[in-house]
Design a protein around this motif. Structure first.
Motif, mmCIF file in Angstrom:
data_model
loop_
_atom_site.group_PDB
_atom_site.id
_atom_site.type_symbol
_atom_site.label_atom_id
_atom_site.label_comp_id
_atom_site.label_asym_id
_atom_site.label_seq_id
_atom_site.Cartn_x
_atom_site.Cartn_y
_atom_site.Cartn_z
ATOM 1 N N ARG A 18 2.348 2.000 -3.345
ATOM 2 C CA ARG A 18 1.377 2.528 -4.286
ATOM 3 C C ARG A 18 1.052 3.980 -3.998
ATOM 4 O O ARG A 18 0.982 4.816 -4.886
ATOM 5 C CB ARG A 18 0.089 1.694 -4.213
ATOM 6 C CG ARG A 18 -0.684 1.782 -5.497
ATOM 7 C CD ARG A 18 -1.902 0.874 -5.544
ATOM 8 N NE ARG A 18 -2.161 0.043 -4.413
ATOM 9 C CZ ARG A 18 -3.337 0.015 -3.770
ATOM 10 N NH1 ARG A 18 -4.312 0.777 -4.154
ATOM 11 N NH2 ARG A 18 -3.505 -0.795 -2.756
ATOM 12 N N ARG A 19 0.878 4.293 -2.710
ATOM 13 C CA ARG A 19 0.494 5.657 -2.341
ATOM 14 C C ARG A 19 1.625 6.635 -2.558
ATOM 15 O O ARG A 19 1.405 7.805 -2.843
ATOM 16 C CB ARG A 19 0.090 5.720 -0.878
ATOM 17 C CG ARG A 19 -1.081 4.872 -0.509
ATOM 18 C CD ARG A 19 -2.346 5.239 -1.255
ATOM 19 N NE ARG A 19 -3.448 4.393 -0.882
ATOM 20 C CZ ARG A 19 -4.469 4.774 -0.150
ATOM 21 N NH1 ARG A 19 -4.522 6.002 0.300
ATOM 22 N NH2 ARG A 19 -5.423 3.939 0.149
ATOM 23 N N ARG A 20 2.820 6.136 -2.378
ATOM 24 C CA ARG A 20 3.966 7.036 -2.470
ATOM 25 C C ARG A 20 4.052 7.677 -3.845
ATOM 26 O O ARG A 20 4.440 8.829 -3.983
ATOM 27 C CB ARG A 20 5.215 6.213 -2.203
ATOM 28 C CG ARG A 20 6.456 7.009 -2.263
ATOM 29 C CD ARG A 20 7.617 6.094 -2.131
ATOM 30 N NE ARG A 20 8.665 6.784 -1.407
ATOM 31 C CZ ARG A 20 9.784 6.223 -1.051
ATOM 32 N NH1 ARG A 20 9.974 4.959 -1.295
ATOM 33 N NH2 ARG A 20 10.697 6.902 -0.426
ATOM 34 N N VAL A 48 0.835 -1.199 0.000
ATOM 35 C CA VAL A 48 0.000 0.000 0.000
ATOM 36 C C VAL A 48 0.874 1.255 0.000
ATOM 37 O O VAL A 48 0.635 2.204 -0.751
ATOM 38 C CB VAL A 48 -0.929 0.014 1.238
ATOM 39 C CG1 VAL A 48 -1.572 1.364 1.414
ATOM 40 C CG2 VAL A 48 -1.980 -1.068 1.111
ATOM 41 N N LEU A 49 1.906 1.252 0.825
ATOM 42 C CA LEU A 49 2.765 2.428 0.912
ATOM 43 C C LEU A 49 3.453 2.700 -0.417
ATOM 44 O O LEU A 49 3.588 3.844 -0.836
ATOM 45 C CB LEU A 49 3.801 2.241 2.020
ATOM 46 C CG LEU A 49 3.261 2.319 3.438
ATOM 47 C CD1 LEU A 49 4.361 2.104 4.454
ATOM 48 C CD2 LEU A 49 2.587 3.649 3.688
ATOM 49 N N ALA A 105 1.823 8.654 -5.595
ATOM 50 C CA ALA A 105 0.820 9.690 -5.817
ATOM 51 C C ALA A 105 1.156 10.993 -5.118
ATOM 52 O O ALA A 105 0.377 11.923 -5.117
ATOM 53 C CB ALA A 105 -0.536 9.187 -5.327
ATOM 54 N N VAL A 106 2.323 11.026 -4.494
ATOM 55 C CA VAL A 106 2.657 12.240 -3.723
ATOM 56 C C VAL A 106 3.196 13.347 -4.615
ATOM 57 O O VAL A 106 4.096 13.132 -5.412
ATOM 58 C CB VAL A 106 3.714 11.896 -2.666
ATOM 59 C CG1 VAL A 106 4.168 13.144 -1.944
ATOM 60 C CG2 VAL A 106 3.144 10.927 -1.661
#
Lengths: 153, 175, 663
Positions: A124-126, A121-122, A128-129
């Motif tokens: 993937r989210r990273r 998850v991290l 998007a930063v």
């Protein structure tokens, strides 16, 4: 002399009590019994340890364990004695064997699984930063605005 | 998409186990001694206290060992069942008077009948512990080699006797 | 007559629940304002009807109506009034009525505090709660009727279990149920959001206060249960990892994770799907707990009278409610988009890690509790899983979570810098590690667990100071005090709650590390010294209570010659149930408890006695109370007060734009 005797006989002997003695005959053995009994299950009430239960069978089993301690049997031998007769049910600390592997490793498998999921998850989210530079001055302004807002209500 | 089904799948498995759990009795402790040689003992008999009761004497026979006590309600419940079994004569029943007083035990048998070939006296409950007894009544079926083949926890009833005990006894006797 | 009124009220409530459960949800899907508007009056009607039923049962108890089976089984003519009333929830049927009543209480609260919610959302929320109450009412009316008659009436009742005749018992179930049932609101919010397809930050903001209040009640309920066990059961223990205790602890763990996850969804719009899943999980665990206690599937000290029919009903209910909501989740959740991105080191990632740890801990407790059942069901034998297992597994899982608790509040949202955080925390780290290593030596004993406990609690406190300093440093104000006052209440709530955990950990660590116990035979006049206190046994006398007779021991306690207190432990015999009970004497203090428990009478007026010195034990429950206060403080934050004030000032509800949403 007679007066003295009479006084001693009839005055309640509260003051000269003395130290109370331990309930057990042998405190060292009793400590070992306690150490073992807190991890054993009372088979009658089934929701207390062998140490705490007042059931007749619990008293009998404590007596047996005391005798085994007096015979210098090791902790493992005493546990084996009870397991031979009552099965693993009597142990509050489940033994590590084939059927309980999942029980003992389970939490750590869950943790590992959670860590892996977290990692994915991290990652993937990273991606998007988007970056935004913020200075200390900005921080101060923000806190100022916030605290002013508090006072207004 | 699939991972969203994971919670409901895990839950379904859980419900399955819980459903099976409703049919089980968590308080019952099965005996680890089934399939093992019955622990030896040498105890005074109830009726003739100078004589001794020991399982070694019963080698070559299939027999029942019934733990009971005069203070036990369940024993009163199962007693007629034992009496019927004794009369039918399929298998000898030996009693073990567990943590009881001799005079009260004798009175109790006199009042309710005596189905036992003979009864041993386990006053301190030590033999009970060796047999993994955790309540009374409990009954053991022991075969010709002295191995425990079945343990009944709690009172016997006609159904268990007819469906489980007698067939097992007949099978062991034929060996 | 009155019990029949109560029974009838429940039947009516069932009909209302059916209406409340079906029409509003359908109405929200179809966009019909008429159907949706049925939710509020239905909920209020249910509350009234169940209240009537509850009062009828209370009346039956107050008037000692032994023609009602439940009253006859749980009360007695000699039982004092306050315990007769508490006996309403003393056994299975009545406790279900309490559960249902509290559910309608929460329903009522939702109708009062939901004016700011869109009509469709409120309709769905009340609808879901209505379906849950439908299940419970059906359960009661079919297999667990508290109003069942006993004909002919019993001459006297069987009395309440002596263990339950105690103030702790009076408060513990209501508090616990307020928590358990309170999670149904968060659950209903989650289902409503899934049904309506509007899973956004607003949803999280509305959901938060409900979840937090439920969590506060659950915390207090569990603490009361633990404290009650401590002083009532007579062996000085306060947590046994008993299946029923675990059944209350698992929703607490899930609820804690939920609260933190909601914070992220509220502030950053992230974790939406995860938060919904947690909300479903928390309430599911509450229901699972209800099942475990009443079905006979596990042995427990708490077991209600079990009946396989009841167990089956609850299991089917569980399967429908939880299975249904998880299916809805599987169907709807994939359509919810991701929230904002965040970096590997950020407040979001730390909160997520905290969530993972809490859920893994909950999963482990579940595993340990149900494992004996798993093996038995598979025919693989019978085992017991007790405190040795749970203690071994729980501490390593919680330690990293507590470590994160210190760093999280300092980390920025979206992206934080690990080196910067390390700089800010170096003082906290140094002080914690140093003190934790050295303090045990000063106190007289060093063990690894002792140090670990001290390290964790000191870490929480020192990092809290560090981040208060950090927050204040950005403020421009007249004085330190005005800067502190300017920080929002939600922030202080968090600080208080986290410090509550530190207090709790200190309590547990010190008690486990330093408690002493002595088992003695005491003749009249003899003394014993424990923990620096000298106890003198002054004999025992017979006392009569309202429904018991007791032997009461008299103990004179001194410390270094000074009088400290007198203690009166009792050994009671309750006549009706012929049950003996030990009433320990406890002298509570801020820094220690003295605990005296009578054993058996020996010859010549001597008694076997157990003495305990338990340092810091009240910090355990004190910590829980502080945690709950922190939660309440957070809920009283300005934005909620403003929202509430705004709601009250509004004229009759403006019609909200209809949500012609997906079904």
């Amino acid at each position: 002399m007679t007066w003295f005797l009479l006084i001693v006989l009839f005055v309640p002997q509260v003051v000269l009590g003395g130290e109370a003695k331990p309930l057990a005959e042998d405190p060292v053995a009793e400590a070992r019994l306690k150490h073992l009994a807190v991890e054993l299950r009372c088979l009658v009430c089934q929701n207390q340890t062998l140490a705490d239960s007042n059931a007749p069978l619990a008293e009998d089993l404590r007596r047996e364990v005391r005798e085994m301690i007096a015979k210098n049997m090791s902790d493992q031998e005493i546990i084996d004695f009870l397991v031979q007769r009552y099965g693993d049910f009597v142990l509050y600390r489940p033994p590590v064997k084939a059927t309980t592997t999942l029980l003992w490793i389970g939490p750590f498998l869950l943790l590992a699984g959670g860590a892996v999921a977290l990692g994915l998850v991290l990652k993937r989210r990273r991606q998007a930063v988007t970056d935004m530079p913020i200075t200390d001055e900005d921080h101060r302004r923000v806190e100022q605005l916030l605290s002013q807002g508090e006072k207004r209500s | 998409m699939k991972r969203f089904l994971l919670p409901v799948a895990i839950f379904a498995v859980l419900v399955g186990f819980l459903a099976v759990g409703l049919t089980l009795n968590p308080r019952e402790i099965p005996s680890p001694l089934v399939g093992r040689v019955a622990p030896d003992f040498s105890l005074p008999q109830l009726h003739e206290s100078d004589k001794v009761f020991s399982p070694k004497e019963l080698a070559g026979k299939v027999w029942l060992l019934n733990f009971w006590a005069s203070w036990c309600n369940g024993c009163k419940e199962e007693h007629p069942v034992l009496m019927r079994m004794a009369q039918a004569g399929n298998v000898p029943i030996y009693g073990m008077d567990y943590k009881d007083r001799r005079d009260e035990a004798l009175t109790w048998l006199r009042r309710h009948g005596n189905p036992y070939v003979l009864t041993g006296v386990d006053e301190a409950g030590r033999i009970g512990i060796n047999y993994g007894v955790y309540g009374v009544p409990e009954t053991y079926v022991i075969d010709k080699q002295g191995v425990i083949r079945y343990k009944q926890i709690g009172p016997l009833d006609d159904e268990v006797v007819a469906k489980t005990i007698i067939p097992l006894v007949k099978e062991l006797q034929s060996k | 007559m009155i019990p029949e009124v109560g029974h009838f009220a429940l039947i009516l409530a069932l009909c209302v629940a059916l209406v409340q459960g079906v029409f509003p949800i359908y109405g929200a899907a179809a966009g019909s304002p008429v159907l949706m508007s049925m939710a509020k009056p239905a909920a209020r009607a249910q509350f009234l009807l169940v209240l009537i039923a509850f009062c009828c049962l209370g009346y039956a108890f107050a008037e000692k109506d032994f023609s009602v089976l439940y009253v006859a089984a749980n009360a007695n003519s000699k039982l004092p009034l306050h315990y007769r009333l508490a006996a309403i929830w003393g056994a299975h049927e009545g406790s279900l009525l309490l559960w249902t009543f509290i559910l309608t209480l929460w329903m009522m609260a939702v109708t009062l505090f939901s004016k700011h919610l869109p009509e469709a959302m409120r309709a769905r929320i009340l609808g879901v709660m209505g379906l849950v109450s439908l299940g419970f009412l059906l359960f009661m009316l079919t297999v667990s009727n508290p109003f069942e008659r006993l004909i002919p009436a019993a001459p006297d009742g069987r009395d309440l279990n002596p263990l339950l005749q105690d103030p702790g018992m009076v408060m513990h179930p209501p508090m616990l149920y307020m928590g358990y049932v309170g999670f149904s609101v968060a659950f209903a919010f989650a289902i409503a959001a899934l049904l309506g397809g509007n899973l956004d930050a607003a949803w999280a903001r509305w959901s938060r206060p409900w979840t937090t209040v439920a969590w506060c009640f659950l915390t207090v309920g569990i603490a009361l249960g633990s404290g009650w066990a401590y002083y009532e059961l007579g062996w000085g223990g306060w947590w046994f990892w008993d299946p029923v205790e675990n059944a209350s602890f698992m929703p607490w763990l899930a609820g804690t994770a939920l609260m933190h996850s909601l914070a992220v969804t509220d502030k950053r719009g992230g974790f939406k799907v995860w938060t919904v899943l947690l909300a479903i999980m928390a309430f599911s665990l509450s229901l699972l707990g209800t099942f475990l206690v009443r079905s006979g599937v596990l042995t427990s000290v708490h077991a209600f009278a079990t009946d396989p029919k009841r167990g089956l009903f609850i299991l089917v209910f569980l399967a429908i409610v939880i299975g249904g909501s998880l299916l809805l989740y599987a169907w709807r959740a994939p359509r919810v988009g991701l929230g904002g991105g965040f970096d590997l080191v950020s407040r979001e990632s730390m909160l997520l890690a905290n969530n993972v740890l809490l859920v893994v801990a909950m999963g482990s407790v579940l595993l340990g509790t149900l494992y004996p059942l798993f093996l038995d069901a598979l025919g693989l034998g019978k085992i017991s899983v007790g405190p040795p297992y749970f203690d071994t597994v729980f501490v390593p899982l919680m330690t990293p979570a507590i470590f994160l608790m210190g760093i999280g509040p300092l980390a920025q949202w979206k992206r934080a810098s690990l080196p910067a955080l390390a700089m800010q925390l170096r003082w906290a780290f140094g002080v914690s590690v140093g003190t934790a290593l050295l303090l045990p030596f000063v106190l007289g004993k060093w063990t690894p667990l002792l140090s670990l406990g001290l390290l964790l609690s000191l870490w929480i406190v020192t990092t809290t100071v560090a981040h208060i300093r950090e927050r204040v440093s950005h403020l421009v104000g007249n004085s330190l005090l005005s800067c502190l006052a300017a920080l929002p209440r939600a922030y202080w709530g968090m600080v208080l709650a986290h410090c509550g955990i530190a207090v709790f950990i200190i309590g547990v660590t010190m008690v486990k590390g330093f408690e002493v116990e002595q088992d003695l035979r005491m003749n009249v006049g003899e003394t014993a010294t424990i923990g620096g206190y000298t106890f003198r046994f002054d004999g025992a006398q017979e006392v009569k209570g309202p429904n018991y007779i007791a032997a009461r021991g008299i103990f004179n306690v001194t410390k270094e010659g000074r009088e400290v207190t007198m203690m009166y432990p009792e050994k009671r015999l309750y006549a009706v149930q012929n049950q003996a009970m030990t009433e320990a004497a406890i002298d509570s203090g801020l820094l220690r408890d003295l605990y005296v428990s009578l054993g058996e009478p020996l010859e010549d007026g001597a008694w076997s006695v157990r003495l305990y010195h338990k340092p810091f034990i009240d910090w355990i429950w004190g910590g829980c109370l502080i945690m709950a206060l922190g939660g309440l403080l957070a809920v009283s934050d300005r934005r909620y007060r403003l929202a509430w004030r705004r709601e009250r000032a509004e004229a009759p509800e403006a019609l909200q734009p209809l949500e012609k949403g997906a079904a």
